[in-house]
Motif scaffolding. Structure first.
Motif, PDB file in Angstrom:
ATOM      1  N   SER A  98       0.916  -1.264   0.024  1.00  7.93           N
ATOM      2  CA  SER A  98       0.140  -0.109   0.111  1.00  7.93           C
ATOM      3  C   SER A  98       0.974   1.153   0.030  1.00  7.93           C
ATOM      4  N   TYR A  99       0.182   2.382   0.004  1.00  6.41           N
ATOM      5  CA  TYR A  99       1.160   3.442  -0.275  1.00  6.41           C
ATOM      6  C   TYR A  99       2.169   3.501   0.926  1.00  6.41           C
ATOM      7  N   GLY A 100       3.386   3.497   0.563  1.00  7.58           N
ATOM      8  CA  GLY A 100       4.419   3.848   1.801  1.00  7.58           C
ATOM      9  C   GLY A 100       5.040   2.383   2.265  1.00  7.58           C
ATOM     10  N   LYS A 101       4.433   1.274   1.772  1.00  4.32           N
ATOM     11  CA  LYS A 101       4.582   0.127   2.297  1.00  4.32           C
ATOM     12  C   LYS A 101       4.986  -0.786   1.181  1.00  4.32           C
ATOM     13  N   ILE A 102       5.709  -0.145   0.078  1.00  3.88           N
ATOM     14  CA  ILE A 102       5.647  -1.090  -1.081  1.00  3.88           C
ATOM     15  C   ILE A 102       7.142  -2.177  -0.967  1.00  3.88           C
ATOM     16  N   GLY A 103       7.846  -1.554   0.197  1.00  2.00           N
ATOM     17  CA  GLY A 103       9.240  -2.301   0.424  1.00  2.00           C
ATOM     18  C   GLY A 103       8.864  -3.568   0.784  1.00  2.00           C
ATOM     19  N   ALA A 104       7.726  -3.998   1.530  1.00  2.00           N
ATOM     20  CA  ALA A 104       7.457  -5.272   2.192  1.00  2.00           C
ATOM     21  C   ALA A 104       7.290  -6.160   0.770  1.00  2.00           C
ATOM     22  N   VAL A 105       6.572  -5.684  -0.136  1.00  2.00           N
ATOM     23  CA  VAL A 105       6.442  -6.704  -1.239  1.00  2.00           C
ATOM     24  C   VAL A 105       7.780  -6.845  -1.969  1.00  2.00           C
ATOM     25  N   THR A 106       8.473  -5.577  -1.882  1.00  2.00           N
ATOM     26  CA  THR A 106       9.796  -5.917  -2.739  1.00  2.00           C
ATOM     27  C   THR A 106      10.692  -7.016  -2.076  1.00  2.00           C
ATOM     28  N   LEU A 107      10.831  -6.898  -0.840  1.00  2.00           N
ATOM     29  CA  LEU A 107      11.476  -7.866   0.204  1.00  2.00           C
ATOM     30  C   LEU A 107      10.954  -9.211  -0.173  1.00  2.00           C
ATOM     31  N   ALA A 108       9.745  -9.395  -0.011  1.00  2.00           N
ATOM     32  CA  ALA A 108       9.186 -11.012  -0.162  1.00  2.00           C
ATOM     33  C   ALA A 108       9.386 -11.270  -1.663  1.00  2.00           C
ATOM     34  N   SER A 109       9.383 -10.489  -2.461  1.00  2.00           N
ATOM     35  CA  SER A 109       9.625 -10.904  -4.193  1.00  2.00           C
ATOM     36  C   SER A 109      11.127 -11.175  -4.422  1.00  2.00           C
ATOM     37  N   ARG A 110      11.794 -10.325  -3.774  1.00  2.00           N
ATOM     38  CA  ARG A 110      13.416 -10.776  -4.096  1.00  2.00           C
ATOM     39  C   ARG A 110      13.873 -11.944  -3.314  1.00  2.00           C
ATOM     40  N   ALA A 111      12.989 -12.205  -2.171  1.00  2.00           N
ATOM     41  CA  ALA A 111      13.518 -13.447  -1.576  1.00  2.00           C
ATOM     42  C   ALA A 111      13.027 -14.844  -2.197  1.00  2.00           C
ATOM     43  N   THR A 112      11.693 -14.577  -2.748  1.00  2.00           N
ATOM     44  CA  THR A 112      11.018 -15.343  -3.548  1.00  2.00           C
ATOM     45  C   THR A 112      12.199 -16.033  -4.628  1.00  2.00           C
ATOM     46  N   LEU A 113      12.437 -15.223  -5.365  1.00  2.00           N
ATOM     47  CA  LEU A 113      13.266 -15.445  -6.358  1.00  2.00           C
ATOM     48  C   LEU A 113      14.744 -15.829  -6.004  1.00  2.00           C
ATOM     49  N   SER A 114      15.156 -15.341  -5.103  1.00  2.00           N
ATOM     50  CA  SER A 114      16.608 -15.628  -4.449  1.00  2.00           C
ATOM     51  C   SER A 114      16.629 -17.053  -3.884  1.00  2.00           C
ATOM     52  N   VAL A 115      15.560 -17.716  -3.641  1.00  2.05           N
ATOM     53  CA  VAL A 115      15.555 -18.956  -3.011  1.00  2.05           C
ATOM     54  C   VAL A 115      15.485 -20.265  -3.959  1.00  2.05           C
ATOM     55  N   GLY A 116      15.015 -19.616  -5.070  1.00  2.41           N
ATOM     56  CA  GLY A 116      14.932 -20.544  -6.499  1.00  2.41           C
ATOM     57  C   GLY A 116      13.756 -20.606  -7.183  1.00  2.41           C
ATOM     58  N   ALA A 117      12.789 -19.817  -6.983  1.00  7.73           N
ATOM     59  CA  ALA A 117      11.534 -19.938  -7.808  1.00  7.73           C
ATOM     60  C   ALA A 117      11.736 -19.281  -9.277  1.00  7.73           C
ATOM     61  N   GLY A 118      11.374 -20.066 -10.234  1.00 10.73           N
ATOM     62  CA  GLY A 118      11.506 -19.514 -11.615  1.00 10.73           C
ATOM     63  C   GLY A 118      11.254 -18.081 -12.034  1.00 10.73           C
ATOM     64  N   LEU A 119       9.894 -17.771 -11.526  1.00 11.79           N
ATOM     65  CA  LEU A 119       9.560 -16.483 -11.997  1.00 11.79           C
ATOM     66  C   LEU A 119       8.906 -15.920 -10.872  1.00 11.79           C
ATOM     67  N   VAL A 120       8.566 -14.565 -10.573  1.00 14.79           N
ATOM     68  CA  VAL A 120       7.938 -13.837  -9.527  1.00 14.79           C
ATOM     69  C   VAL A 120       7.255 -12.806  -9.973  1.00 14.79           C
ATOM     70  N   SER A 121       6.100 -12.729  -9.854  1.00 17.16           N
ATOM     71  CA  SER A 121       5.120 -11.483 -10.240  1.00 17.16           C
ATOM     72  C   SER A 121       4.784 -10.792  -8.872  1.00 17.16           C
ATOM     73  N   ALA A 122       4.702  -9.524  -8.709  1.00 19.14           N
ATOM     74  CA  ALA A 122       4.041  -8.758  -7.757  1.00 19.14           C
ATOM     75  C   ALA A 122       2.666  -8.165  -8.280  1.00 19.14           C
ATOM     76  N   TYR A 123       1.846  -8.256  -7.507  1.00 15.77           N
ATOM     77  CA  TYR A 123       0.362  -7.537  -7.457  1.00 15.77           C
ATOM     78  C   TYR A 123       0.394  -6.502  -6.480  1.00 15.77           C
ATOM     79  N   VAL A 124       0.592  -5.229  -6.878  1.00 20.91           N
ATOM     80  CA  VAL A 124       0.618  -4.123  -5.884  1.00 20.91           C
ATOM     81  C   VAL A 124      -0.480  -2.805  -6.422  1.00 20.91           C
ATOM     82  N   PRO A 125      -0.784  -2.018  -5.485  1.00 22.04           N
ATOM     83  CA  PRO A 125      -1.433  -0.779  -6.075  1.00 22.04           C
ATOM     84  C   PRO A 125      -0.355  -0.107  -7.236  1.00 22.04           C
ATOM     85  N   LYS A 126      -1.172   1.031  -7.862  1.00 16.37           N
ATOM     86  CA  LYS A 126      -0.359   1.607  -8.942  1.00 16.37           C
ATOM     87  C   LYS A 126       1.062   2.230  -8.246  1.00 16.37           C
ATOM     88  N   CYS A 127       0.936   2.794  -7.035  1.00 18.11           N
ATOM     89  CA  CYS A 127       1.939   3.561  -6.595  1.00 18.11           C
ATOM     90  C   CYS A 127       3.370   2.526  -6.441  1.00 18.11           C
TER      91      CYS A 127
END
Length: 520
Positions: free
Chosen positions: A257-286
């Protein structure tokens, strides 16, 4: 490693005696000898005064065996018997007679009215007063003795369990428990070594092998397992030479949400770094520009709303979904989650505001796919299951809640505990550096990424919690506890994977042998 209950340890002792054709006295000799070997290897004959306090049950008998071996090897030993009852165990009495045969300095009998022995801070205290069989409050004099131990600031070694601590229920008076610097535990550690309210009673612990029947140890089914490298390594799925990203799953992270996009960024980075093939993030436009610029490996899907999630419409079919981090609890977000859950059949990992939404709307729990994983911190867990009286009550309520809804719950803490199907999995990795913003988002991403690769939800959770903690353990060597941040955990995931295959150095140990059959 299995964590045996009190009843299972008693059963193991009985089965061992029957199958190996030895007496309970012989088994006590093994236990006491192993404690001696542990001390002898470290002390190498040092003449530090050792004060051994023995109860009059089997724990005290172990202490008497230890005292006898220390005396015969020339150590400076003072042995005391807490003589507050006439109900002595058979094996205690046998070893009380044995120690009188090797020294003129017989154990001092302490009645529950006498002054306490003088102990210096440089001395060593061995606590062999009570074992796992304690089932009643202790006498006031014994409580005062335990407080005396603590006041001396002497190093205290407890045998099997710190005296006064129960293996299967909470305590009511912290002064009525020995505060041990080290505990040597037989067969397995005790669950209380890992719970927030009772872990403080032993700074460190180690399991001693006293030769219990191997078939029993292998086949016994426990309600608690301790998770370390040896437990997770058999579940590791190696990367095939010809694998490609399409075979390693497409993870979807929903949150922000506004001001809390970092949480999604960290989770997405961790997902790919642990070995997932692809990662998509669903977020507000901000979140579009922050994600695209800070993490270009991710694909980004945006909501129609600028600042929060108001609907979840997808044109992809993900393998697994991580949901909730940074999402907030706006009414439109809650409605969007509810509509999404009604149709979703994909495995899920739910964290943070996702859990808070479930806590406010418990009917949504019925919409979760089987073995959905929830990763609450303590306050989020309380909102989910209600208040608890103590750690044991918390575990029982969590088990009942997880069982009722067919979900996996991760109780985050110094020793994170995974709860599923009435069983507990206690993690051994991690450190205080994990007490930092975003580390929970990273954990959610790690578990999500493991499910993406084909690990089943329970294995992914156990393995993910282990890797999360191990990565932090490696990172903290460079950053220290205070400077460790969530991004470092992601950066060191590769090192955590590589550590799985490192072989520890084996110390050379010279031990004193004890053949139980010679003691008959």
């Amino acid at each position: 490693m299995k964590v045996f209950s009190k009843e299972q340890i008693y059963e193991g002792d009985k089965i061992t005696a029957e199958r190996q054709q030895i007496s309970s006295t012989d088994l006590m000799e093994r236990a006491g000898t192993q404690i001696f070997n542990w001390m002898h290897m470290r002390m190498q004959g040092a003449q530090v005064p050792i004060h051994i306090f023995c109860g009059i049950g089997n724990n005290g008998g172990d202490g008497l065996v230890l005292a006898r071996h220390l005396i015969t090897h020339g150590y400076n030993v003072n042995t005391y018997v807490i003589n507050c009852s006439d109900k002595r165990s058979k094996d205690f009495l046998i070893n009380y007679d044995k120690i009188k045969n090797v020294t003129k300095n017989w154990p001092t009998l302490l009645s529950c009215t006498e002054d306490f022995p003088e102990i210096q801070s440089e001395d060593i205290i061995v606590d062999a007063v009570f074992g796992i069989g304690l089932n009643r409050p202790i006498d006031e004099w014994v409580k005062a003795l335990f407080m005396h131990f603590k006041a001396t600031k002497a190093f205290t070694l407890s045998i099997d369990i710190p005296s006064g601590l129960y293996p299967d229920k909470p305590i009511k008076d912290e002064d009525a428990v020995v505060w041990a610097g080290f505990t040597l535990s037989f067969a397995s550690p005790k669950l209380v070594f890992f719970l927030p309210e009772t872990a403080k009673y032993t700074v460190q612990w180690e399991v001693l092998d006293i030769g219990l029947d191997q078939e029993f140890l292998f086949t016994a089914v426990t309600d608690v397992e301790l998770i370390g490298k040896h437990e997770v390594l058999p579940n590791y799925i190696p990367r095939d030479k010809f694998s490609h990203k399409g075979q390693l799953g497409h993870s979807l992270i929903i949150g922000g949400s506004y001001g809390k996009i970092g949480a999604v960024t960290l989770a997405s980075r961790a997902t790919l770094s642990v070995g997932a093939g692809l990662v998509s993030a669903y977020v507000p436009k901000c979140g579009y520009i922050p994600l695209q610029t800070s993490f270009p490996e991710a694909m980004v899907i945006t909501d129609i709303d600028e600042e929060k999630i108001t609907q979840i419409k997808l044109d992809i079919t993900p393998t697994v979904i991580g949901l909730g981090m940074g999402a907030g609890v706006d009414k439109k977000t809650i409605d969007a989650f509810e509509e999404f859950l009604k149709d979703n059949k994909v495995p899920m990992v739910i964290d943070a505001d996702g859990i808070n939404i479930l806590s406010k709307n418990k009917v949504l729990l019925e919409l979760l796919p089987s073995q959905t994983i929830l990763t609450p911190h303590p306050k989020e867990l309380e909102r989910l299951i209600g208040n608890w009286k103590d750690d044991f009550d918390k575990l029982e309520k969590t088990k009942a809640f997880a069982k009722k809804h067919d979900i996996i719950i991760v109780i985050k803490g110094a020793n994170t505990i995974i709860v599923f199907d009435n069983k507990l999995y206690v993690n051994t990795t991690g450190n205080p550096g994990l007490s930092t913003a975003g580390s929970g988002d990273v954990l959610t991403g790690i578990i999500t990424g493991l499910i993406s690769q084909g690990y089943n939800p329970l294995v992914a959770t156990i393995f993910g919690v282990y890797l999360h903690g191990k990565s932090a353990d490696i990172a903290v060597e460079n950053y220290g506890y205070q400077s460790l941040i969530a991004s470092h955990i992601i950066d060191y995931l590769g090192a955590a994977y590589l550590d799985l295959f490192k072989q520890p150095e084996q110390p050379q140990v010279e031990e004193v042998d004890s053949d139980p059959k010679e003691n008959k």
